[in-house]
Design an enzyme around this catalytic site. Structure first.
Site, PDB file in Angstrom:
ATOM      1  N   GLY A  47      -6.699 -12.598  -6.112  1.00 52.19           N
ATOM      2  CA  GLY A  47      -5.803 -11.445  -6.075  1.00 52.19           C
ATOM      3  C   GLY A  47      -4.355 -11.829  -6.355  1.00 52.19           C
ATOM      4  O   GLY A  47      -4.035 -12.988  -6.635  1.00 52.19           O
TER       5      GLY A  47
ATOM      6  N   LEU B  33      -1.623 -11.985  -4.334  1.00 49.33           N
ATOM      7  CA  LEU B  33      -1.050 -12.942  -3.390  1.00 49.33           C
ATOM      8  C   LEU B  33      -1.797 -14.266  -3.418  1.00 49.33           C
ATOM      9  O   LEU B  33      -1.180 -15.344  -3.358  1.00 49.33           O
ATOM     10  CB  LEU B  33      -1.065 -12.347  -1.977  1.00 49.33           C
ATOM     11  CG  LEU B  33      -0.464 -13.220  -0.870  1.00 49.33           C
ATOM     12  CD1 LEU B  33       0.980 -13.597  -1.186  1.00 49.33           C
ATOM     13  CD2 LEU B  33      -0.555 -12.500   0.478  1.00 49.33           C
TER      14      LEU B  33
ATOM     15  N   ASP C 241     -18.322 -15.285   1.134  1.00 49.64           N
ATOM     16  CA  ASP C 241     -18.409 -13.858   1.429  1.00 49.64           C
ATOM     17  C   ASP C 241     -17.878 -13.631   2.840  1.00 49.64           C
ATOM     18  O   ASP C 241     -18.548 -13.938   3.825  1.00 49.64           O
ATOM     19  CB  ASP C 241     -19.870 -13.393   1.310  1.00 49.64           C
ATOM     20  CG  ASP C 241     -20.035 -11.915   1.631  1.00 49.64           C
ATOM     21  OD1 ASP C 241     -19.020 -11.227   1.896  1.00 49.64           O
ATOM     22  OD2 ASP C 241     -21.181 -11.441   1.635  1.00 49.64           O
TER      23      ASP C 241
ATOM     24  N   ALA D 196      -8.679  -8.117   0.782  1.00 50.91           N
ATOM     25  CA  ALA D 196      -8.653  -6.766   1.365  1.00 50.91           C
ATOM     26  C   ALA D 196      -9.200  -5.760   0.367  1.00 50.91           C
ATOM     27  O   ALA D 196      -9.266  -6.029  -0.834  1.00 50.91           O
ATOM     28  CB  ALA D 196      -7.221  -6.370   1.753  1.00 50.91           C
TER      29      ALA D 196
ATOM     30  N   THR E 186      -8.039  -2.673  -1.313  1.00 50.27           N
ATOM     31  CA  THR E 186      -6.698  -2.105  -1.487  1.00 50.27           C
ATOM     32  C   THR E 186      -6.657  -0.872  -2.383  1.00 50.27           C
ATOM     33  O   THR E 186      -5.572  -0.371  -2.673  1.00 50.27           O
ATOM     34  CB  THR E 186      -5.745  -3.165  -2.066  1.00 50.27           C
ATOM     35  OG1 THR E 186      -6.281  -3.637  -3.312  1.00 50.27           O
ATOM     36  CG2 THR E 186      -5.568  -4.329  -1.103  1.00 50.27           C
TER      37      THR E 186
ATOM     38  N   THR F 170      -0.112  -3.972   6.156  1.00 51.17           N
ATOM     39  CA  THR F 170       0.503  -2.992   5.261  1.00 51.17           C
ATOM     40  C   THR F 170       1.415  -1.996   5.965  1.00 51.17           C
ATOM     41  O   THR F 170       1.254  -1.732   7.164  1.00 51.17           O
ATOM     42  CB  THR F 170      -0.612  -2.200   4.542  1.00 51.17           C
ATOM     43  OG1 THR F 170      -0.048  -1.146   3.766  1.00 51.17           O
ATOM     44  CG2 THR F 170      -1.597  -1.599   5.528  1.00 51.17           C
TER      45      THR F 170
ATOM     46  N   TYR G  41      -7.425   3.715   4.344  1.00 53.43           N
ATOM     47  CA  TYR G  41      -6.885   2.371   4.113  1.00 53.43           C
ATOM     48  C   TYR G  41      -6.002   1.934   5.285  1.00 53.43           C
ATOM     49  O   TYR G  41      -6.175   0.843   5.839  1.00 53.43           O
ATOM     50  CB  TYR G  41      -6.086   2.352   2.809  1.00 53.43           C
ATOM     51  CG  TYR G  41      -5.315   1.080   2.569  1.00 53.43           C
ATOM     52  CD1 TYR G  41      -5.965  -0.127   2.321  1.00 53.43           C
ATOM     53  CD2 TYR G  41      -3.916   1.075   2.584  1.00 53.43           C
ATOM     54  CE1 TYR G  41      -5.258  -1.291   2.101  1.00 53.43           C
ATOM     55  CE2 TYR G  41      -3.199  -0.081   2.357  1.00 53.43           C
ATOM     56  CZ  TYR G  41      -3.875  -1.267   2.119  1.00 53.43           C
ATOM     57  OH  TYR G  41      -3.163  -2.422   1.906  1.00 53.43           O
TER      58      TYR G  41
ATOM     59  N   LYS H  70      -6.858  -1.080   8.045  1.00 56.17           N
ATOM     60  CA  LYS H  70      -5.960  -2.238   8.123  1.00 56.17           C
ATOM     61  C   LYS H  70      -5.405  -2.402   9.539  1.00 56.17           C
ATOM     62  O   LYS H  70      -5.223  -3.528  10.016  1.00 56.17           O
ATOM     63  CB  LYS H  70      -4.812  -2.100   7.117  1.00 56.17           C
ATOM     64  CG  LYS H  70      -5.226  -2.255   5.662  1.00 56.17           C
ATOM     65  CD  LYS H  70      -5.749  -3.648   5.337  1.00 56.17           C
ATOM     66  CE  LYS H  70      -4.632  -4.671   5.250  1.00 56.17           C
ATOM     67  NZ  LYS H  70      -5.145  -6.005   4.835  1.00 56.17           N
TER      68      LYS H  70
ATOM     69  N   TRP I  48       4.285  -2.252  -1.226  1.00 52.98           N
ATOM     70  CA  TRP I  48       4.590  -2.115  -2.658  1.00 52.98           C
ATOM     71  C   TRP I  48       4.461  -3.463  -3.373  1.00 52.98           C
ATOM     72  O   TRP I  48       5.357  -3.880  -4.115  1.00 52.98           O
ATOM     73  CB  TRP I  48       5.995  -1.545  -2.850  1.00 52.98           C
ATOM     74  CG  TRP I  48       6.240  -0.161  -2.351  1.00 52.98           C
ATOM     75  CD1 TRP I  48       5.581   0.494  -1.336  1.00 52.98           C
ATOM     76  CD2 TRP I  48       7.251   0.747  -2.805  1.00 52.98           C
ATOM     77  NE1 TRP I  48       6.117   1.742  -1.149  1.00 52.98           N
ATOM     78  CE2 TRP I  48       7.148   1.928  -2.027  1.00 52.98           C
ATOM     79  CE3 TRP I  48       8.248   0.683  -3.784  1.00 52.98           C
ATOM     80  CZ2 TRP I  48       7.985   3.030  -2.207  1.00 52.98           C
ATOM     81  CZ3 TRP I  48       9.089   1.773  -3.965  1.00 52.98           C
ATOM     82  CH2 TRP I  48       8.953   2.934  -3.203  1.00 52.98           C
TER      83      TRP I  48
END
Length: 284
Positions: A10, A12, A37, A61, A63, A102, A126, A130, A151
């Site tokens: 991803g 990050l 996994d 995550a 997202t 988030t 979402y 989280k 963001w």
């Protein structure tokens, strides 16, 4: 120290891998679903024991905020249960864990920057999943650090910056929401923050991190086009009501970064400086 990075493919996760080369004092295990996994608790326990993992940075995550409204079970599995499995494994070993969260844990009705102990009130699948993930990690791993961000964009993957650059080159006009306010986060800056925490020693608690400054999605788009040299696309402001989405977005989600800056002595870049760096990297 042996460090497990999940979600390494991803935004990050990729930025973390770039920083690993600058921090060769640790042994890194970069994994995505093909290697580990994280929805399989048995697999996690075996991996952590086999490689004697000392700490985990969970970059994985679900997202897709709008799709989450129709995929609550999968979202719950990836955002709430999987972090619990990871935290349980680290708690047993006495290790540390950094969980990325988030701004969606808040409803966005404040008018001043959110601090870490403000009441949470997520208004999307979402955000709710989280938040459960945060609580699970804190409960199961004493040495856990929750980092809420907002963001997120980078040179990797799909994100707002790359989408606005593409659409700006394809379309003569774009409508972008102007009444949702927040702060962009360059994933590379977040990765630097995480690596700083690892190097100084993970200090448990909840922290907020984004770039400095405040902006709307409309103004952000105008800046993206200006810096990228896109002049052929007219960007017009839209009200949120003109662009309905399945998931509700926070209207105001500016995060107060005082705690993380003071704890780790961080200098956080201004959003426009980081945006310029990202666009420059995309151009190379």
């Amino acid at each position: 120290m042996n460090i497990l990075i999940t979600g390494c493919n991803g935004q990050l996760g990729n930025e973390m891998q770039l920083l690993e080369k600058e921090n060769p004092q640790y042994t890194y295990y970069n994994t995505d679903v093909a290697e580990l996994d994280i929805t399989n608790q048995t697999a996690i326990e075996a991996f952590v024991e086999q490689y004697k993992i000392d700490g985990i940075v969970n970059c994985a995550a679900y997202t897709a905020v709008d799709k989450a409204e129709d995929n609550e079970q999968l979202c719950q599995l990836l955002n709430a249960e999987a972090p619990a499995y990871l935290a349980h494994a680290m708690g047993r070993r006495g290790g540390w864990m950094i969980q990325i969260s988030t701004d969606y844990v808040f409803d966005g009705t404040k008018h001043t920057p959110y601090v870490e102990d403000d009441d949470t009130c997520p208004n999307s699948v979402y955000g709710r999943t989280k938040l459960v993930g945060e609580l699970n990690v804190q409960k199961l791993c004493e040495r856990s650090m929750i980092v809420r961000t907002a963001w997120l964009y980078s040179t990797f993957g799909n994100n707002f910056v790359k989408t606005m650059m593409r659409l700006g080159n394809e379309k003569p006009e774009l409508g972008v929401i102007f009444d949702q306010i927040g702060t962009p986060t360059y994933a590379r800056d977040l990765a630097v923050c995480i690596m700083t925490a690892i190097n100084q020693g993970v200090k448990p608690g909840i922290y907020h991190f984004s770039n400095e400054g405040v902006i709307s999605w409309y103004d952000f788009t105008k800046a993206i086009h200006r810096i990228a040299g896109i002049t052929s696309c007219h960007v017009r402001p839209l009200h949120t009501s003109e662009y309905p989405t399945p998931a509700a977005r926070p209207h105001y989600s500016v995060l107060d970064k005082t705690k993380i800056k003071q704890t780790y002595g961080l200098e956080v870049p201004y959003w426009e400086e980081s945006l310029r760096e990202c666009i420059a990297r995309l151009g190379t």
